[in-house]
Design a protein around this motif. Sequence first.
Motif, short mmCIF file in Angstrom:
data_model
loop_
_atom_site.label_atom_id
_atom_site.label_comp_id
_atom_site.label_asym_id
_atom_site.label_seq_id
_atom_site.Cartn_x
_atom_site.Cartn_y
_atom_site.Cartn_z
N GLY A 185 -85.70 6.47 82.01
CA GLY A 185 -84.65 6.39 83.01
C GLY A 185 -84.52 5.05 83.71
N ARG A 186 -85.38 4.10 83.38
CA ARG A 186 -85.35 2.78 84.02
C ARG A 186 -84.83 1.73 83.03
N LYS A 187 -83.88 0.94 83.46
CA LYS A 187 -83.35 -0.11 82.61
C LYS A 187 -84.38 -1.24 82.51
N VAL A 188 -84.64 -1.67 81.29
CA VAL A 188 -85.60 -2.75 81.04
C VAL A 188 -84.82 -4.06 80.91
N ASP A 189 -85.12 -5.00 81.77
CA ASP A 189 -84.43 -6.30 81.76
C ASP A 189 -85.35 -7.34 81.13
#
Length: 424
Positions: free
Chosen positions: A330-334
Amino acid sequence: MKYMMTYDMMESMRNTNQWMGATARAFASYPLMAMTANPAMDWLRAWGEVTERTFERMVVKPDWNIPALPNTDGTDMVVTTEVVMKRPFGDLIRFRVGNRPDRTRRVLLVAPMSGHYATLVRKTVVSLLPDCDVFVTDWHNARDIPVSAGKFDIEDSTLYLVDFMRELGSDIHVIAVCQPAPLTLAAVAYLAEEDPSAQPRSMTLIGGPIDPDANPTDVTDFGHSVSMGQLEELMIQRVGFKYKGVGRRVYPGLLQLTSFISMNSELHGKAFRDQIIATAKGEASDHDKHNEFYDEYLAVMDMPAEFYLSTVERVFKNRDIARNDFTVAGRKVDIGKITTVAVKIVEGEKDDISAPGQCLAALDLLTGLPDDKKFAHLEPGAGHYGIFAGGKWRKNIRPLVLEFIDANAGSAPSKPKSNPAKVA
């Protein structure tokens, strides 16, 4: 129950061919057959021997068989494997070299989960061991993992890599070979934001599909030519009753092997004909080039269905990582959050699986990393396998990778976490 019967039918066909080979070999080797010269029996025995070995090795995980290393006093140091972290779908293992003191170079070698076992990188391990402490991701065969262990997709694989890096400490140097390169990049980016102190010192990505569309190959074209529904219908089956993972949805290793061989069917057919001839003449041996190669090539493992399908959909079709739009739990990886980890890209000029440019695309995604921490090497004349094993790897690429590791070792390496290792 759908496709359980298909899975068991494939296993029955494999088992039957192995039995036919063993029967032919035993019949032709019967002492009575030696009473008169009969070349037909020599050919039957050779066919049986090659056939039995061929189909037998398809369901056997190869041994690592790492040769002993010489000590300074002339004695041999035996290489053993230890489990550093045990997980349902894959372990983190270490190769311990006798009583040798720990090396300052500590390498995490991320092996592919693409149909073959982690032993595919055995020669890479052998070449690195004299100079490094080597840790490897040893993925498990999905057919042996009970359904109760849950799912395993590319997000789970990324989190496995995150946990492995945390366990090993920040003085580790990561080398990802082929398929796991995009997920390794995502795992380091995840750490850069969530736990910066656990990031590795350097990351070497070898021939991986960071952006498959940067230079399309037959592999990428296939991914675009079929729908996800077609893939699920044609490729996915449920493990049969013979194994612990009964009922688990997988992309079967035997089905994968059929695809591998069909890509170069004439070449493989000629190799087996030549081996039968050599066996009939008494010129073959257990450790000749043919057997060394095919003992590894034919040993295939089932891949979790969710891992295979999510790889095709998110890495190849949607290009989540290439577009820097990958999410984990659920967390966007940048990927732009990576600012301190030195990155080296290695590609092969004649790589027809992950063509030049696909892995190089990672450097454009590293917007927060200074240019003096970005490196790339294109190996002339090298195919896919040659960039991590073989002469070009040993003579040209390996020295560059070790030099890169040393240049980014830092001055105060942290000690690895204490963990009672178990002998594998």
